[in-house]
Design a protein around this motif. Structure first.
Motif, short mmCIF file in Angstrom:
data_model
loop_
_atom_site.label_atom_id
_atom_site.label_comp_id
_atom_site.label_asym_id
_atom_site.label_seq_id
_atom_site.Cartn_x
_atom_site.Cartn_y
_atom_site.Cartn_z
N PRO A 5 0.83 -1.22 0.00
CA PRO A 5 0.00 0.00 0.00
C PRO A 5 0.86 1.26 0.00
O PRO A 5 2.02 1.24 0.41
N ASP A 6 0.26 2.36 -0.48
CA ASP A 6 0.99 3.63 -0.52
C ASP A 6 1.41 4.09 0.86
O ASP A 6 2.48 4.69 1.04
N VAL A 7 0.56 3.83 1.86
CA VAL A 7 0.89 4.13 3.25
C VAL A 7 1.00 2.79 3.98
O VAL A 7 0.01 2.12 4.24
N VAL A 8 2.22 2.40 4.27
CA VAL A 8 2.47 1.09 4.90
C VAL A 8 2.07 1.12 6.37
O VAL A 8 1.53 0.14 6.89
N ALA A 9 2.33 2.24 7.04
CA ALA A 9 2.01 2.33 8.47
C ALA A 9 1.85 3.79 8.87
O ALA A 9 2.33 4.69 8.18
N GLU A 10 1.17 3.99 9.99
CA GLU A 10 1.05 5.31 10.60
C GLU A 10 1.50 5.21 12.04
O GLU A 10 1.07 4.29 12.77
N VAL A 11 2.37 6.12 12.44
CA VAL A 11 2.96 6.10 13.78
C VAL A 11 2.74 7.45 14.43
O VAL A 11 3.36 8.45 14.05
N ASN A 12 1.83 7.48 15.38
CA ASN A 12 1.51 8.75 16.06
C ASN A 12 1.22 9.87 15.07
O ASN A 12 1.66 11.01 15.26
N GLY A 13 0.52 9.53 14.00
CA GLY A 13 0.13 10.53 13.00
C GLY A 13 1.11 10.70 11.85
O GLY A 13 0.77 11.30 10.84
N ASP A 14 2.32 10.17 11.98
CA ASP A 14 3.30 10.24 10.90
C ASP A 14 3.18 9.01 10.00
O ASP A 14 2.99 7.89 10.49
N LYS A 15 3.30 9.22 8.69
CA LYS A 15 3.13 8.12 7.74
C LYS A 15 4.47 7.51 7.33
O LYS A 15 5.46 8.22 7.13
N ILE A 16 4.47 6.17 7.22
CA ILE A 16 5.58 5.44 6.61
C ILE A 16 5.07 4.99 5.25
O ILE A 16 4.11 4.23 5.16
N THR A 17 5.68 5.50 4.18
CA THR A 17 5.16 5.28 2.84
C THR A 17 5.78 4.06 2.16
O THR A 17 6.77 3.48 2.63
N LYS A 18 5.20 3.74 1.03
CA LYS A 18 5.73 2.65 0.21
C LYS A 18 7.17 2.95 -0.22
O LYS A 18 8.01 2.06 -0.26
N ASP A 19 7.43 4.23 -0.51
CA ASP A 19 8.80 4.62 -0.90
C ASP A 19 9.79 4.43 0.24
O ASP A 19 10.98 4.17 0.00
N ASP A 20 9.34 4.56 1.48
CA ASP A 20 10.20 4.29 2.64
C ASP A 20 10.45 2.79 2.78
O ASP A 20 11.54 2.35 3.14
N PHE A 21 9.42 2.02 2.48
CA PHE A 21 9.41 0.58 2.75
C PHE A 21 10.20 -0.23 1.71
O PHE A 21 11.00 -1.10 2.07
N VAL A 22 9.96 0.06 0.43
CA VAL A 22 10.46 -0.82 -0.63
C VAL A 22 11.99 -0.99 -0.66
O VAL A 22 12.48 -2.12 -0.76
N PRO A 23 12.80 0.10 -0.58
CA PRO A 23 14.25 -0.12 -0.63
C PRO A 23 14.76 -1.04 0.48
O PRO A 23 15.61 -1.91 0.24
N LEU A 24 14.25 -0.86 1.69
CA LEU A 24 14.68 -1.71 2.80
C LEU A 24 14.22 -3.14 2.60
O LEU A 24 14.98 -4.09 2.80
N TYR A 25 12.97 -3.30 2.18
CA TYR A 25 12.43 -4.64 1.96
C TYR A 25 13.20 -5.38 0.87
O TYR A 25 13.56 -6.56 1.03
N GLU A 26 13.50 -4.70 -0.24
CA GLU A 26 14.21 -5.34 -1.33
C GLU A 26 15.63 -5.74 -0.91
O GLU A 26 16.11 -6.82 -1.29
N THR A 27 16.28 -4.89 -0.13
CA THR A 27 17.63 -5.21 0.34
C THR A 27 17.62 -6.44 1.23
O THR A 27 18.44 -7.36 1.07
N GLN A 28 16.70 -6.48 2.17
CA GLN A 28 16.61 -7.64 3.07
C GLN A 28 16.24 -8.90 2.29
O GLN A 28 16.76 -9.98 2.56
N TYR A 29 15.36 -8.74 1.33
CA TYR A 29 14.93 -9.89 0.52
C TYR A 29 16.11 -10.49 -0.24
O TYR A 29 16.31 -11.71 -0.25
N GLN A 30 16.89 -9.63 -0.87
CA GLN A 30 18.03 -10.13 -1.64
C GLN A 30 19.06 -10.81 -0.75
O GLN A 30 19.67 -11.81 -1.14
N GLN A 31 19.25 -10.28 0.45
CA GLN A 31 20.17 -10.93 1.39
C GLN A 31 19.66 -12.32 1.76
O GLN A 31 20.42 -13.29 1.81
N MET A 32 18.37 -12.42 2.03
CA MET A 32 17.79 -13.72 2.41
C MET A 32 17.78 -14.69 1.24
O MET A 32 17.91 -15.90 1.43
N GLN A 33 17.65 -14.18 0.02
CA GLN A 33 17.75 -15.04 -1.15
C GLN A 33 19.12 -15.69 -1.24
O GLN A 33 19.26 -16.87 -1.54
N MET A 34 20.16 -14.89 -0.97
CA MET A 34 21.52 -15.43 -1.00
C MET A 34 21.73 -16.45 0.12
O MET A 34 22.38 -17.47 -0.06
#
Length: 255
Positions: free
Chosen positions: A58-87
């Motif tokens: 989703p475009d807004v992955v999470a909300e923390v005390n009114g602050d948004k964590i967006t898809k753009d915040d999420f995807v780079p970290l998720y992809e990096t962790q995913y590639q590490q786990m793939q290896m």
């Protein structure tokens, strides 16, 4: 001296781990490992570039005390962790659990947001000089120049502005933990235990490699072991404080 590498769950530190893991190897080998891992993980929906499918994020992955964590915040970290786990899956034979990894990534970002919010409440600030020094240290630990490090981070979806922002957050959190818990002390007993663990691990690695390697004396390793114990204590304190803030905060995860 700041020890930004102590912290867990932050976009920069996770990316640094990934870069350090392949920094001393040929880039082609890393790509081959990733592709091979993807072939051995039939349940993982990775593209030809080794990245996971993220269309359903989703475009807004999470909300923390009114602050948004967006898809753009999420995807780079998720992809990096995913590639590490793939290896890693190439070695273990276990396919990547994408749902679990998505949840873990979101939780890490929520913890980071909670901690940086608290740091801002306490008016904790870091200077551009602090950030630049931390970047130099991160690049060095990845066996790269600063420019190469920033280039590699950009390849992972984080431009220089984003890297600086995440590094600033990381340093703020370190200062927050010091403000909350004080400086961490290390006992001789703790150093002794860390030495025995390091000795056992080094001996096991030597046996697996078919080589006998002499383990340095405790006194020779003391500075390194002391930093290691401090790192563990800092990590534990960071996780503990994030959990406390989570209970007090208003958090919604939309995955």
């Amino acid at each position: 001296m700041r020890k930004n590498k102590w912290l867990l769950g932050l976009a920069v530190s996770v990316s640094v781990v990934g870069l350090a893991a392949c920094g001393g190897e040929d880039g082609g080998d890393s790509s081959e490992e990733t592709s091979a891992a993807a072939e051995q993980s039939p349940g993982a929906e990775a593209g030809q570039d080794g990245k996971p499918a993220t269309d359903d994020i989703p475009d807004v992955v999470a909300e923390v005390n009114g602050d948004k964590i967006t898809k753009d915040d999420f995807v780079p970290l998720y992809e990096t962790q995913y590639q590490q786990m793939q290896m890693q899956s190439q070695q273990s034979g276990q396919q990547v659990d994408e749902d679990q990894l998505k949840t873990q990534t979101a939780e890490n970002l929520v913890s980071t947001k909670l901690l940086t919010q608290e740091a801002d409440k306490r008016d904790i600030k870091v200077s551009d000089k602090d950030i630049d020094k931390a970047l130099e240290e991160s690049a060095k630990s990845s066996q790269m120049s600063k420019d190469d490090f920033l280039g590699a981070m950009k390849d992972q979806g984080m431009d220089e502005k984003k890297v600086n922002s995440e590094m600033a957050n990381q340093l703020k959190i370190e200062d927050l933990i010091t403000d909350e818990y004080g400086e961490f002390k290390v006992t001789g007993e703790e150093i002794g235990q860390a030495y025995e663990q390091a000795k056992t691990q080094q001996e096991q690695m030597a046996q697996q490699g078919g080589q006998q390697q002499e383990v340095p004396e405790l006194e020779e390793m003391r500075p390194q072991l002391e930093e290691q114990v401090k790192s563990q204590k800092s990590t534990e304190a960071t996780q503990k404080f994030a959990e406390k803030l989570r209970k007090q905060g208003d958090v919604t995860i939309n995955l």
